[in-house]
Design a protein around this motif. Sequence first.
Motif, mmCIF file in Angstrom:
data_model
loop_
_atom_site.group_PDB
_atom_site.id
_atom_site.type_symbol
_atom_site.label_atom_id
_atom_site.label_comp_id
_atom_site.label_asym_id
_atom_site.label_seq_id
_atom_site.Cartn_x
_atom_site.Cartn_y
_atom_site.Cartn_z
ATOM 1 N N ALA A 115 -8.300 -8.542 -5.930
ATOM 2 C CA ALA A 115 -7.647 -7.726 -4.592
ATOM 3 C C ALA A 115 -7.445 -5.835 -4.938
ATOM 4 N N VAL A 116 -6.968 -5.651 -6.135
ATOM 5 C CA VAL A 116 -6.722 -3.766 -5.694
ATOM 6 C C VAL A 116 -8.462 -3.393 -4.681
ATOM 7 N N LYS A 123 -10.247 -4.346 -2.790
ATOM 8 C CA LYS A 123 -9.482 -4.863 -1.521
ATOM 9 C C LYS A 123 -8.420 -3.734 -0.671
ATOM 10 N N LEU A 124 -7.838 -3.942 -1.854
ATOM 11 C CA LEU A 124 -6.375 -3.111 -0.875
ATOM 12 C C LEU A 124 -7.028 -1.454 -0.835
ATOM 13 N N VAL A 125 -7.805 -0.980 -2.549
ATOM 14 C CA VAL A 125 -8.472 0.025 -2.217
ATOM 15 C C VAL A 125 -9.503 0.769 -0.476
ATOM 16 N N SER A 143 -9.423 -0.923 2.242
ATOM 17 C CA SER A 143 -8.506 -0.840 3.302
ATOM 18 C C SER A 143 -7.793 0.604 3.433
ATOM 19 N N ARG A 144 -7.037 1.123 2.650
ATOM 20 C CA ARG A 144 -7.078 2.147 2.868
ATOM 21 C C ARG A 144 -6.939 3.286 2.541
ATOM 22 N N ASP A 196 -3.394 6.848 2.045
ATOM 23 C CA ASP A 196 -3.951 6.300 2.645
ATOM 24 C C ASP A 196 -3.819 7.078 4.173
ATOM 25 N N SER A 217 0.192 6.428 -0.926
ATOM 26 C CA SER A 217 0.624 4.949 -0.521
ATOM 27 C C SER A 217 1.239 4.570 -1.551
ATOM 28 N N GLU A 221 1.688 1.135 -2.636
ATOM 29 C CA GLU A 221 0.930 0.384 -2.842
ATOM 30 C C GLU A 221 -0.374 0.557 -4.079
ATOM 31 N N LEU A 222 -0.624 1.626 -3.483
ATOM 32 C CA LEU A 222 -2.148 2.352 -3.910
ATOM 33 C C LEU A 222 -1.722 2.983 -5.488
ATOM 34 N N ALA A 280 -0.532 0.382 -8.253
ATOM 35 C CA ALA A 280 -1.918 -0.299 -8.655
ATOM 36 C C ALA A 280 -2.245 0.686 -9.797
#
Length: 476
Positions: free
Chosen positions: A117-118, A120-122, A124-125, A184, A191, A193-194, A197
């Motif tokens: 999931a990390v 994928k987050l990376v 996308s941002r 981001d 970000s 969220e990042l 993470a």
Amino acid sequence: MARAEAVLAVDQGTTNTKAILIGADGAVLGTGAAPVGLSSPRPGWAEQDADDIWSSVLRAVEQAIAGADPVDLVGIALSTQRESVVGWSRGSGRSVTPVIGWQDVRASTWCSQLPAAVGKLVRSRTGLRVDAMFSAPKLNWLLSRLDPGDLHVGTMDSWLIHQLTGGREHLTEAGNASRTLLYDVVELGWSTELLDAFGVPRSVLPEVRASNAGFGTTAGVRGLPDGIPIVAVLGDSHAAMYGQGCRSAGLVKATYGTGSSVMTPVESFVPDGCTLAWLTERPVYALEGNIVSSGAALAWTAELLGLPDVGTLVELAATVPDAGGVTLVPAFAGLGAPHWDRNARAAITGMSTATTRANIARACVDAVAHQICDITDWIGATGVPLRRLRADGGATVSSLLMQTQADLLGFGVEVSDVAEISALGAAELAWTTLGQATGWAEQRTTRVFEPTLDQSARRRQRAHWAGAVAAVQAPS
């Protein structure tokens, strides 16, 4: 007689720092250079001394100014190595960590253990993937060993801005920030969220500014007057693309350094292999692939063969028509783009009793060109039609390498007559910001290499290379 106006462009790279005085017409008025040390205290680690880097800047600047006619400095432009990070005390301003270099892989195992999931987050941002090359894993490693309460961290642009402004500024440029995995590139900000993470508190990070937004003024810098504005900042690969005049899709630049960066502009953000090239009145995105070992592979092979330098290696390679069936895959620290396999290991294959040192040298030259093609093939597969490659960096002096590159690409390679293209790119952005019309790239002369290899031979060589790369990769 009025003195000429100049921008001081500082290009801080992995192995040296260059300082170039550049006039509004792109003329180089003075140059200076100083080496930078690089150490490997453990296998896979790459460290530098932040104070040594700053000292190299001062020495290069002094040399450039001393060797030029007197000029009026109207601004400073920075081009810097990107993903490398350092920490310093916000109280004293002194470095408290080594610089952990972009090629350092100490965080590879940690990266491989992060949840999917990390990743994928990376993507996308940031448009990038989780890899030890980027800044965030290195920062996580540093912060696990330091108290963040008195800590500032940053990439090389941030460290140099801090030093140039007498410790008054803690800033970074958006394109450099985009290489951290924490920024981001669509929302144009750190970000939350990042940061969570990767375990990086916002308090230690610099403020992000646009590439031409201004980054303070000089204060207390040996050899420079106070009050000179830092007008523009770019990452070194981004500065090379700017300096090469690659402003539209289809024009791709390749920088041949210790590693290599292959980059082409795209119309909008793509969440795979995308980076923020620069941020001015709008963000400019680019597809980029990073090669871990290109110039480093040439240097390693020269040493292996007992040759004094890379120039001698290339001369030896040119004495044979081909590699004689030998293939060298320089995965010394794993493979970068587009394979991204840090567990891959280097190999030399296809040798026989007839193999000569010249064949091995030629195989290394071929490997540098093949790795560039791996990335251009990937870019082409995204739908971007590539038509020319503009090359820069030290290895471009080799006509053998550049002709090999054109042959394996199947389209032309243009090599600028200007060696300091990253510094020129940063200076051009600075002069544009200061209100001077530029467009220097179109005014330069170039060496042009057109492909001479027929299409079937090109396919065979590329297929053979692909098989060698697959053989050194770790089983999935």
